[in-house]
Design an enzyme around this catalytic site. Structure first.
Site, mmCIF file in Angstrom:
data_model
loop_
_atom_site.group_PDB
_atom_site.id
_atom_site.type_symbol
_atom_site.label_atom_id
_atom_site.label_comp_id
_atom_site.label_asym_id
_atom_site.label_seq_id
_atom_site.Cartn_x
_atom_site.Cartn_y
_atom_site.Cartn_z
ATOM 1 N N HIS A 75 0.809 -1.261 0.022
ATOM 2 C CA HIS A 75 0.120 0.123 -0.048
ATOM 3 C C HIS A 75 0.924 1.295 -0.084
ATOM 4 O O HIS A 75 0.600 2.253 -0.574
ATOM 5 C CB HIS A 75 -0.808 -0.054 1.275
ATOM 6 C CG HIS A 75 -1.888 -1.262 1.286
ATOM 7 N ND1 HIS A 75 -2.407 -1.712 2.420
ATOM 8 C CD2 HIS A 75 -2.127 -2.227 0.335
ATOM 9 C CE1 HIS A 75 -3.201 -2.765 2.120
ATOM 10 N NE2 HIS A 75 -3.147 -2.898 0.934
ATOM 11 N N HIS A 127 -9.558 -1.659 -4.444
ATOM 12 C CA HIS A 127 -8.550 -2.080 -3.656
ATOM 13 C C HIS A 127 -7.304 -3.149 -4.334
ATOM 14 O O HIS A 127 -6.240 -3.249 -4.245
ATOM 15 C CB HIS A 127 -8.943 -2.750 -2.375
ATOM 16 C CG HIS A 127 -7.691 -2.731 -1.319
ATOM 17 N ND1 HIS A 127 -7.130 -2.033 -0.729
ATOM 18 C CD2 HIS A 127 -6.904 -4.066 -1.309
ATOM 19 C CE1 HIS A 127 -5.962 -2.398 -0.150
ATOM 20 N NE2 HIS A 127 -5.701 -3.645 -0.273
ATOM 21 N N ASP A 172 -3.453 -2.830 -4.627
ATOM 22 C CA ASP A 172 -2.626 -3.643 -4.517
ATOM 23 C C ASP A 172 -1.634 -4.271 -5.763
ATOM 24 O O ASP A 172 -0.275 -4.176 -5.850
ATOM 25 C CB ASP A 172 -3.109 -5.111 -4.047
ATOM 26 C CG ASP A 172 -3.563 -5.015 -2.793
ATOM 27 O OD1 ASP A 172 -2.975 -4.223 -1.931
ATOM 28 O OD2 ASP A 172 -4.465 -6.176 -2.474
ATOM 29 N N HIS A 228 -1.701 -11.041 -5.105
ATOM 30 C CA HIS A 228 -0.148 -10.877 -5.137
ATOM 31 C C HIS A 228 0.749 -11.571 -5.673
ATOM 32 O O HIS A 228 1.755 -11.231 -6.506
ATOM 33 C CB HIS A 228 0.320 -10.435 -3.459
ATOM 34 C CG HIS A 228 -0.465 -9.458 -2.908
ATOM 35 N ND1 HIS A 228 -0.338 -8.309 -3.230
ATOM 36 C CD2 HIS A 228 -1.240 -9.701 -1.838
ATOM 37 C CE1 HIS A 228 -1.085 -7.391 -2.395
ATOM 38 N NE2 HIS A 228 -1.704 -8.259 -1.518
HETATM 39 ZN ZN LIG Z 1 -3.979 -4.634 -0.133
#
Ligand SMILES: [Zn+2]
Length: 310
Positions: free
Chosen positions: A78, A235, A239, A262
């Protein structure tokens, strides 16, 4: 094409780590052109340096983490998203713990921090990696690819069997203004059962309803409600922006992600760097380009070089 940027002054913030629950302080400091984003940890009497680079990524389940120079830092995504979203290319980040504070679970507190420090243009062009042919990585139904595009863009889709999510798709034009108003405020989210399972395993120690949107069967547990109806997919874009910082330079291409996360984001970064025939570098330092297999600024800057330069 734009010039590189750093911070106009030094600034500090403190909070707790989402996974460790440890309190941590980070200090953002201006850095010279071509430094990239570099974490700094005081080890005894000397500073150890850890450049943000894909080669330093370590496998983690729930966040993005890097390790090197005798220390590691997790949940960096973040903060990195805020720096990338605001086009802050060169910065030293002093850390006192092995996790970046989670703050409110979004990038907004880091945006305010950078804005308070001020942004200073530097006398050097920012290098861009321009995608010429598509590159894709998949994992079952999860997919993320980057395609040629005249300008940077990110399109993200998520699908969950939850009445507040179902299918959400969002397109972000990679502008600073859109980052500040559309992306930065979107918070981390999790499902109640998953969050409870994490707590049972002793993880997510710093997680609270003040930094995580927790989804129950048909709604959310947080009294405060959502910041956007599609806060979840926004969000995911946040990321992805943070994870793409591991590329070490800006990109020009269209990233399209579907059900990604991720691990897949960082796999795409790895695949891009492994396939130099599919991109060209713009504004790269000709010396660096000639002497390095890939002109990836911080990646090839050894810690000693940085130490001597600082
Ligand atoms: Zn995140």
């Amino acid at each position: 094409m734009r010039n590189q940027q750093t911070l106009a002054s030094t600034i500090t913030c403190s909070g707790v780590g989402l996974h460790s629950g440890q309190s941590a302080t980070i200090t953002l400091r201006p850095a010279p052109p071509d430094t990239g984003v570099v974490f700094v940890s005081r080890q005894g009497d000397v500073d150890a340096y850890l450049p943000v680079s894909i080669e330093h990524r370590i496998p983690t389940e729930l966040c993005t983490a890097i390790s090197g120079g005798g220390f590691q830092v997790q949940t960096i995504e973040h903060l990195l998203a805020a720096l990338a979203g605001l086009h802050v290319d060169n910065v030293f980040i002093d850390v006192t713990a092995s996790e970046v504070p989670v703050m409110d679970g979004s990038a907004a507190p880091f945006v305010r921090l950078v804005q308070a420090a001020g942004i200073a243009p530097q006398d050097r062009k920012q290098p861009f990696l321009k995608i010429m042919s598509p590159i894709e990585v998949t994992d079952g139904s999860k997919r993320v690819r980057i395609e040629p595009s005249p300008t940077p863009r990110i399109t993200y889709s998520i699908h969950y069997e939850h009445p507040l999510i179902k299918t959400q798709t969002y397109e972000y034009d990679c502008s600073v203004g859109a980052f500040e108003s559309e992306i930065a405020e979107a918070r981390t989210f999790g499902f109640l059962q998953e969050v409870q399972a994490l707590w049972a395993r002793g993880l997510g120690k710093g997680g609270t309803l003040d930094n995580t949107v927790v989804l129950s069967g048909d709604g959310i547990v947080n009294d405060s409600g959502l910041r956007f109806n599609d806060e979840f997919v926004r969000h995911k874009i946040l990321d992805l922006i943070g994870d793409f910082s591991l590329l070490g330079m800006s990109f020009i291409g269209h990233i399209m992600a579907d059900r990604s996360g991720h691990a897949l984001h960082t796999r795409l970064v790895q695949q891009i760097l492994k396939q130099p025939e599919k991109w060209v570098l713009l504004n790269a330092d000709p010396i660096a380009e000639g002497t390095r297999p890939i002109s990836h600024r911080s990646r090839f800057q050894p810690a000693v070089e940085l130490q001597a330069a600082s």
